[in-house]
Design an enzyme around this catalytic site. Structure first.
Site, PDB file in Angstrom:
ATOM      1  N   CYS A 263       1.847  -2.331  18.146  1.00 28.87           N
ATOM      2  CA  CYS A 263       2.369  -2.159  16.769  1.00 28.87           C
ATOM      3  C   CYS A 263       1.188  -1.738  15.911  1.00 28.87           C
ATOM      4  CB  CYS A 263       2.994  -3.448  16.255  1.00 28.87           C
ATOM      5  SG  CYS A 263       4.262  -4.140  17.330  1.00 28.87           S
ATOM      6  N   ALA A 265       0.211   0.832  13.672  1.00 32.72           N
ATOM      7  CA  ALA A 265       0.047   1.336  12.299  1.00 32.72           C
ATOM      8  C   ALA A 265      -0.278   0.188  11.346  1.00 32.72           C
ATOM      9  CB  ALA A 265       1.324   2.040  11.857  1.00 32.72           C
ATOM     10  N   GLY A 267      -3.431   1.316  11.728  1.00 38.26           N
ATOM     11  CA  GLY A 267      -4.446   1.781  12.668  1.00 38.26           C
ATOM     12  C   GLY A 267      -5.796   1.108  12.574  1.00 38.26           C
ATOM     13  N   GLY A 268      -5.975   0.173  11.640  1.00 36.76           N
ATOM     14  CA  GLY A 268      -7.280  -0.455  11.477  1.00 36.76           C
ATOM     15  C   GLY A 268      -7.727  -1.217  12.708  1.00 36.76           C
ATOM     16  N   LYS A 269      -6.832  -1.999  13.297  1.00 37.12           N
ATOM     17  CA  LYS A 269      -7.199  -2.768  14.490  1.00 37.12           C
ATOM     18  C   LYS A 269      -7.422  -1.848  15.678  1.00 37.12           C
ATOM     19  CE  LYS A 269      -4.624  -6.813  12.840  1.00 37.12           C
ATOM     20  NZ  LYS A 269      -3.947  -6.129  11.719  1.00 37.12           N
ATOM     21  N   CYS A 388       0.264 -11.744  10.169  1.00 37.01           N
ATOM     22  CA  CYS A 388      -0.441 -12.101   8.935  1.00 37.01           C
ATOM     23  C   CYS A 388       0.474 -13.016   8.117  1.00 37.01           C
ATOM     24  CB  CYS A 388      -0.867 -10.871   8.147  1.00 37.01           C
ATOM     25  SG  CYS A 388       0.463  -9.703   7.779  1.00 37.01           S
TER      26      CYS A 388
END
Length: 450
Positions: A263, A265, A267-269, A388
């Site tokens: 999952c 988007a 995309g930071g991780k 989160c």
């Protein structure tokens, strides 16, 4: 160009109707606002949502009527005006009142102009005399704490009661205060730049920064800095919450591994995983696939990777399964869609749009994603399940239900030092807390296949 206060009122109304999130509404109206006022637009909309309950109590006192009896467009203008009067004191009071009157006329509600004028002038006149619930003197006054946190610190009653029950009133108070402050910006260097190069570039440009508190390869900039960076620096940084980076670090990605970010988007991780895998280094032998489902999310993911100069395969998949992989990956990150209640400092609209009834529905979808991911992991491989959310129904309870159904997996406590031990539960799950860590809430559990 649209007047910034009218645009902010439009954002609040779209959120109140349930048409858009704060982020989506701001993206929609921002091009219609003069560039010089776009920062103010963000401040007005975000701040008004943060303090909505407090503002409503003040407006009700000044108007001598319930806010439920005030038309939505009039209430939006009053909330914005009250926010400026109580929290943006650099703006002269007469300018705030006059701007609100002009806004309600622009919204074709000229008949309400005198009412808006009278209410805001009453707020100016009465000022601190408008009484709000005070901080209780003792910890055992649960009803008093609930009133204080709900109204004075502007959080939904159902949520603060949960926090009081789990952590106590003083921790819940710290949590609420944290949520009502503007966050700093944590940044990483884009691909092709080291953190030392980024540090030197910031120093050369005279931009204040400090090392991130818990992640060694990130920097923290003061709130509001990002929008004022020169273009060359913008190209060197990628913003990402420090807690989100810790989630990616729970994967303990190593060069040579095959990893699926299910999952992914925005995309930071994915980018943190790419750094840890040394993607782009042919000698590393790593393989990272990023996936998401909705077309808009996939497009956002591709944009993030492109902007960060990462060329990775992106696929469109429904994480609820079935998935087109079997016993393929050393690790799968399932950063499941959730209530977002751990990040309401950045997304304050979630305080008012989420309810306790949402949590079981979200948890069912999260459990389906975990079961779908289970078939893609090789023996000895691992799933990192993350949210989160601050609420256990979406966190440990989902993990417990998964482990009860799939006996091939067990919890694994990280031991590589990438995540501070104080943030780990007794079972080894990551759980960051505003009152203890000064971070938004992130949860992550590592599930290893036996």
């Amino acid at each position: 160009m649209t007047d910034v206060r009218v645009a902010a009122a439009g954002v609040l109304l779209a959120i109140e109707r349930g048409d858009e999130t704060l982020a989506a509404a701001l993206d929609r109206v921002r091009p219609d606002v003069a560039p010089v006022d776009r920062g103010l637009l963000q401040e007005l909309a975000t701040g008004t949502l943060r303090w909505r309950n407090e503002l409503d109590a003040v407006i009700a006192t000044a108007a001598r009527r319930s806010v439920k009896s005030i038309d939505p467009d009039v209430l939006a203008v009053l909330r914005l005006g009250a926010y400026q009067l109580r929290h943006l004191t650099r703006v002269p009071t007469h300018a705030v009142v006059d701007g609100a009157v002009r806004s309600i006329k622009t919204l074709r509600r000229a008949s309400a102009a005198s009412f808006v004028n009278a209410v805001l002038r009453a707020i100016v006149r009465r000022g601190p005399a408008i009484a709000l619930p005070k901080r209780p003197a003792t910890a055992d006054d649960v009803d008093g704490w609930t009133r204080y946190l709900t109204t004075t610190l502007s959080h939904p009653a159902w949520l603060v009661r949960r926090w009081i029950d789990r952590y106590g009133p003083e921790a819940a108070e710290t949590w609420c205060v944290f949520n009502n402050t503007s966050p700093p910006v944590t940044v990483r260097a884009t691909a092709g730049h080291s953190i030392d190069e980024l540090r030197m570039a910031l120093e050369a440009a005279g931009v204040a920064y400090r090392p991130a508190r818990y992640v060694s390869d990130a920097l923290e900039l003061p709130a509001g800095t990002l929008g004022s960076l020169p273009a060359d620096l913008v190209a060197m940084v990628r913003p990402q919450d420090e807690g989100a980076q810790l989630v990616a670090r729970m994967a303990a990605a190593r060069p040579g591994e095959r990893i699926l970010d299910l999952c992914a988007a925005p995309g930071g991780k994915t980018l943190v995983l790419a750094d840890d895998l040394r993607c782009g280094d042919p000698g590393a032998g790593s393989r990272l696939i990023a996936a998401d489902y909705r077309a808009g999310r996939v497009a956002l993911l591709c944009e993030t990777l492109s902007r960060s100069h990462r060329h990775l395969p992106v696929v469109r998949l429904d994480a609820r399964g079935p998935l087109p992989f079997s016993d393929t990956f050393d690790a799968v990150l399932v950063d499941a869609p959730c209530s977002g209640l751990g990040t309401i400092r950045r997304e304050p609209d979630l305080k008012w749009s989420r309810t306790a009834e949402d949590l079981p529905v979200l948890a069912e979808g999260q459990l389906r994603m975990l079961h779908a991911a289970a078939g893609t992991v090789v023996p000895g491989g691992r799933i990192v399940y993350a949210t989160c959310s601050s609420e256990p129904e979406e966190d440990a309870e989902v993990v417990n239900r998964f482990l009860a159904r799939d006996r091939r997996f067990s919890l694994l406590a990280p031991d590589d030092g990438r995540v501070p031990a104080m943030m780990l539960t007794e079972r080894g799950e990551l759980f960051t807390r505003p009152d203890r860590d000064g971070l938004e809430v992130y949860y992550a559990a590592v599930l290893v296949r036996l």
